[in-house]
Design a protein around this motif. Structure first.
Motif, mmCIF file in Angstrom:
data_model
loop_
_atom_site.group_PDB
_atom_site.id
_atom_site.type_symbol
_atom_site.label_atom_id
_atom_site.label_comp_id
_atom_site.label_asym_id
_atom_site.label_seq_id
_atom_site.Cartn_x
_atom_site.Cartn_y
_atom_site.Cartn_z
ATOM 1 N N GLY A 108 3.070 66.723 65.336
ATOM 2 C CA GLY A 108 2.591 67.768 66.228
ATOM 3 C C GLY A 108 1.201 67.497 66.782
ATOM 4 O O GLY A 108 0.758 68.176 67.703
ATOM 5 N N LEU A 109 0.511 66.500 66.205
ATOM 6 C CA LEU A 109 -0.858 66.209 66.638
ATOM 7 C C LEU A 109 -0.929 64.848 67.328
ATOM 8 O O LEU A 109 -1.156 64.752 68.528
ATOM 9 C CB LEU A 109 -1.818 66.265 65.448
ATOM 10 C CG LEU A 109 -1.851 67.610 64.695
ATOM 11 C CD1 LEU A 109 -2.651 67.488 63.420
ATOM 12 C CD2 LEU A 109 -2.419 68.696 65.595
ATOM 13 N N ARG A 110 -0.708 63.791 66.542
ATOM 14 C CA ARG A 110 -0.844 62.452 67.100
ATOM 15 C C ARG A 110 -0.029 61.438 66.303
ATOM 16 O O ARG A 110 0.157 61.588 65.097
ATOM 17 C CB ARG A 110 -2.320 62.047 67.099
ATOM 18 C CG ARG A 110 -2.625 60.809 67.918
ATOM 19 C CD ARG A 110 -4.113 60.645 68.041
ATOM 20 N NE ARG A 110 -4.468 59.534 68.882
ATOM 21 C CZ ARG A 110 -5.697 59.220 69.220
ATOM 22 N NH1 ARG A 110 -6.697 59.968 68.782
ATOM 23 N NH2 ARG A 110 -5.956 58.182 69.991
ATOM 24 N N SER A 111 0.416 60.400 67.005
ATOM 25 C CA SER A 111 1.177 59.327 66.371
ATOM 26 C C SER A 111 0.710 57.980 66.898
ATOM 27 O O SER A 111 0.142 57.882 67.986
ATOM 28 C CB SER A 111 2.674 59.462 66.683
ATOM 29 O OG SER A 111 3.190 60.645 66.189
ATOM 30 N N LYS A 112 0.991 56.953 66.108
ATOM 31 C CA LYS A 112 0.789 55.574 66.555
ATOM 32 C C LYS A 112 2.064 54.800 66.247
ATOM 33 O O LYS A 112 2.679 55.000 65.196
ATOM 34 C CB LYS A 112 -0.396 54.915 65.843
ATOM 35 C CG LYS A 112 -1.764 55.409 66.333
ATOM 36 C CD LYS A 112 -2.897 54.664 65.644
ATOM 37 C CE LYS A 112 -4.265 55.200 66.075
ATOM 38 N NZ LYS A 112 -4.646 54.754 67.422
ATOM 39 N N ILE A 113 2.431 53.927 67.175
ATOM 40 C CA ILE A 113 3.632 53.112 66.988
ATOM 41 C C ILE A 113 3.286 51.677 67.381
ATOM 42 O O ILE A 113 2.669 51.431 68.423
ATOM 43 C CB ILE A 113 4.813 53.686 67.807
ATOM 44 C CG1 ILE A 113 6.078 52.868 67.576
ATOM 45 C CG2 ILE A 113 4.505 53.813 69.289
ATOM 46 C CD1 ILE A 113 7.340 53.547 68.072
ATOM 47 N N ALA A 114 3.621 50.725 66.505
ATOM 48 C CA ALA A 114 3.341 49.313 66.758
ATOM 49 C C ALA A 114 4.623 48.619 67.179
ATOM 50 O O ALA A 114 5.643 48.724 66.492
ATOM 51 C CB ALA A 114 2.771 48.653 65.506
ATOM 52 N N VAL A 115 4.564 47.914 68.313
ATOM 53 C CA VAL A 115 5.765 47.273 68.851
ATOM 54 C C VAL A 115 5.523 45.787 69.096
ATOM 55 O O VAL A 115 4.385 45.347 69.314
ATOM 56 C CB VAL A 115 6.231 47.961 70.148
ATOM 57 C CG1 VAL A 115 6.772 49.343 69.865
ATOM 58 C CG2 VAL A 115 5.111 48.034 71.187
ATOM 59 N N TYR A 116 6.617 45.034 69.086
ATOM 60 C CA TYR A 116 6.550 43.579 69.244
ATOM 61 C C TYR A 116 7.725 43.124 70.095
ATOM 62 O O TYR A 116 8.832 43.665 69.986
ATOM 63 C CB TYR A 116 6.620 42.923 67.852
ATOM 64 C CG TYR A 116 6.879 41.433 67.865
ATOM 65 C CD1 TYR A 116 5.863 40.538 68.179
ATOM 66 C CD2 TYR A 116 8.145 40.935 67.549
ATOM 67 C CE1 TYR A 116 6.100 39.171 68.184
ATOM 68 C CE2 TYR A 116 8.387 39.562 67.553
ATOM 69 C CZ TYR A 116 7.363 38.687 67.876
ATOM 70 O OH TYR A 116 7.600 37.339 67.887
ATOM 71 N N SER A 117 7.483 42.141 70.971
ATOM 72 C CA SER A 117 8.550 41.634 71.832
ATOM 73 C C SER A 117 8.978 40.234 71.394
ATOM 74 O O SER A 117 8.130 39.355 71.172
ATOM 75 C CB SER A 117 8.094 41.599 73.289
ATOM 76 O OG SER A 117 9.096 41.000 74.094
ATOM 77 N N ARG A 118 10.305 40.049 71.279
ATOM 78 C CA ARG A 118 10.840 38.724 70.943
ATOM 79 C C ARG A 118 10.898 37.827 72.184
ATOM 80 O O ARG A 118 11.127 36.632 72.069
ATOM 81 C CB ARG A 118 12.242 38.865 70.342
ATOM 82 C CG ARG A 118 12.255 39.560 68.983
ATOM 83 C CD ARG A 118 13.648 39.480 68.350
ATOM 84 N NE ARG A 118 13.640 40.020 66.999
ATOM 85 C CZ ARG A 118 13.890 41.272 66.693
ATOM 86 N NH1 ARG A 118 14.169 42.133 67.663
ATOM 87 N NH2 ARG A 118 13.875 41.695 65.448
ATOM 88 N N ASP A 119 10.733 38.444 73.325
ATOM 89 C CA ASP A 119 10.754 37.714 74.595
ATOM 90 C C ASP A 119 9.352 37.768 75.197
ATOM 91 O O ASP A 119 8.841 38.844 75.520
ATOM 92 C CB ASP A 119 11.767 38.368 75.556
ATOM 93 C CG ASP A 119 11.917 37.609 76.865
ATOM 94 O OD1 ASP A 119 11.032 36.802 77.187
ATOM 95 O OD2 ASP A 119 12.927 37.847 77.556
ATOM 96 N N GLU A 120 8.726 36.597 75.356
ATOM 97 C CA GLU A 120 7.345 36.568 75.854
ATOM 98 C C GLU A 120 7.214 37.107 77.285
ATOM 99 O O GLU A 120 6.116 37.449 77.735
ATOM 100 C CB GLU A 120 6.789 35.141 75.779
ATOM 101 C CG GLU A 120 7.570 34.121 76.578
ATOM 102 C CD GLU A 120 7.031 32.702 76.417
ATOM 103 O OE1 GLU A 120 7.292 31.895 77.325
ATOM 104 O OE2 GLU A 120 6.371 32.419 75.399
ATOM 105 N N ASN A 121 8.332 37.191 77.991
ATOM 106 C CA ASN A 121 8.300 37.723 79.357
ATOM 107 C C ASN A 121 8.378 39.253 79.398
ATOM 108 O O ASN A 121 8.286 39.850 80.468
ATOM 109 C CB ASN A 121 9.464 37.145 80.178
ATOM 110 C CG ASN A 121 9.348 35.633 80.341
ATOM 111 O OD1 ASN A 121 8.260 35.130 80.604
ATOM 112 N ND2 ASN A 121 10.446 34.920 80.155
ATOM 113 N N VAL A 122 8.599 39.864 78.242
ATOM 114 C CA VAL A 122 8.702 41.331 78.177
ATOM 115 C C VAL A 122 7.478 41.897 77.465
ATOM 116 O O VAL A 122 7.181 41.527 76.329
ATOM 117 C CB VAL A 122 9.991 41.771 77.432
ATOM 118 C CG1 VAL A 122 10.028 43.287 77.281
ATOM 119 C CG2 VAL A 122 11.231 41.270 78.156
#
Length: 347
Positions: A230-244
């Protein structure tokens, strides 16, 4: 019971997903109890239900003995041999004892058994369906609120949103359509109990999986999620394709994708950061939107010292330490933040 009655049972069994044989076995077991109850019998009996005609036969089962002590349970060898000369001691003889008016009792009993089994089967089907959906999102309509628990109609079943799983400041009104995350499905005597959450980090993760095709397709991976619901979130993401670009994919065109999720979570702020195998770079990203000058990591103790510009210190720490706290939760590292002037000789 006639053949039409039996066909109706079979049809009902198929419609409700109950094995016909299981249904008939249950009817036979119930008929044994009905026979004993209605005819004051303490005999050991077996009931045979013809699967095609519906004919019912009740057999008293008696053990062959030399001297009969209990005629309800035993039969002499001499009497047994009158039935069949092949009987020996300790064999079991079956003698038909079907009462004349047993058909009416049988039909009533069978109906009760079928209704009960259908109810059990339906509960079982619902339990299987929702237990397979644990850690998934379901959409439902708020029905009512009982003792602070929000009861949500999922169509086939009802889910419980406990007070501890409700988002801070979120109000729930009957008729509201909301998405929740299934945390557990329990089997109870009253049917399956489905427990759902609006605060679980898994809710945020699944919302991104549903909203971002690149995550669904496996091109972009969610590495970690940290939430203060309800306040704040953090999400860490990674791409397997260097073009994305993983962050761009999650944000979407003009921020449309992330905004849809923010709206679903009633305005919860979401920081999307790029995951990195280098802890220093990952920690620096996790402290976004603050800019980081230096990250010094201690791999052994998983402690990091972070230096930020003086004017960025309050942003890096966040209101009541929220930004630093979420970054630590996201990365799994203890983070000590100092400004350049505080760090002094470190810079």
């Amino acid at each position: 019971m006639n053949a039409e009655f039996m066909q109706a049972f079979e049809q009902l069994g198929k419609e409700k997903g109950i094995s016909t044989e299981v249904l008939f076995d249950a009817i036979e077991a119930a008929l044994i109890s009905a026979y004993k109850r209605n005819f004051a019998s303490a005999q050991n009996v077996r009931v045979s239900l013809d699967r095609s005609t519906g004919d019912i036969h009740v057999f008293a089962r008696k053990t062959v003995v030399e001297v009969v002590k209990d005629p309800r349970m035993e039969i002499s060898l001499e009497e047994a041999k009158r039935t069949d000369v092949r009987y020996e001691l300790d064999d079991v003889v079956e003698l038909e004892v079907t009462p004349k008016n047993f058909g009416r009792i049988a039909a009533q009993t069978a109906k009760q058994v079928v209704v009960q089994r259908i109810r059990e089967a339906e509960r079982g089907i619902i339990f299987e369906e929702f237990s397979n959906r644990e850690s998934d999102i379901v959409t439902g309509i708020v029905q009512r609120i009982e003792q602070k628990n929000v009861l949500i109609d999922l169509g086939k079943a009802e889910a419980i949103l406990a007070p501890s799983e409700q988002m801070t400041g979120e109000l729930y009104k009957p008729g509201d359509r909301i998405k929740t995350y299934i945390t557990e499905v329990r089997k109870t005597t009253k049917g399956p109990q489905i427990l759902v959450s609006r605060t679980h980090p898994g809710l945020l993760k699944r919302l991104f999986e549903l909203e971002v095709p690149e995550i669904h397709d496996g091109v972009v991976e969610i590495k970690s999620v940290a939430r203060e619901p309800g306040l704040r979130s953090k999400i860490a993401v990674y791409s397997r394709d260097e073009n994305v670009d993983p962050v761009g994919a999650c944000v979407g065109h003009k921020g449309m994708r992330v905004q849809t999720i923010v709206n679903e979570l009633r305005g919860e702020k979401i920081d999307i950061v790029k995951w990195n195998s280098d802890p220093a770079k990952y920690i620096a990203s996790a402290l976004s939107p603050a800019k980081v000058v230096l990250v010094d990591v201690n791999e052994t103790e998983k402690i990091s010292k972070v230096v930020v510009p003086d004017y960025q210190l309050s942003l890096a720490i966040g209101k009541e330490g929220q930004n630093a706290r979420l970054a630590a939760k996201l990365t799994g590292w203890k983070i000590d933040i100092k400004s350049e002037s505080q760090a002094g000789s470190l810079v």
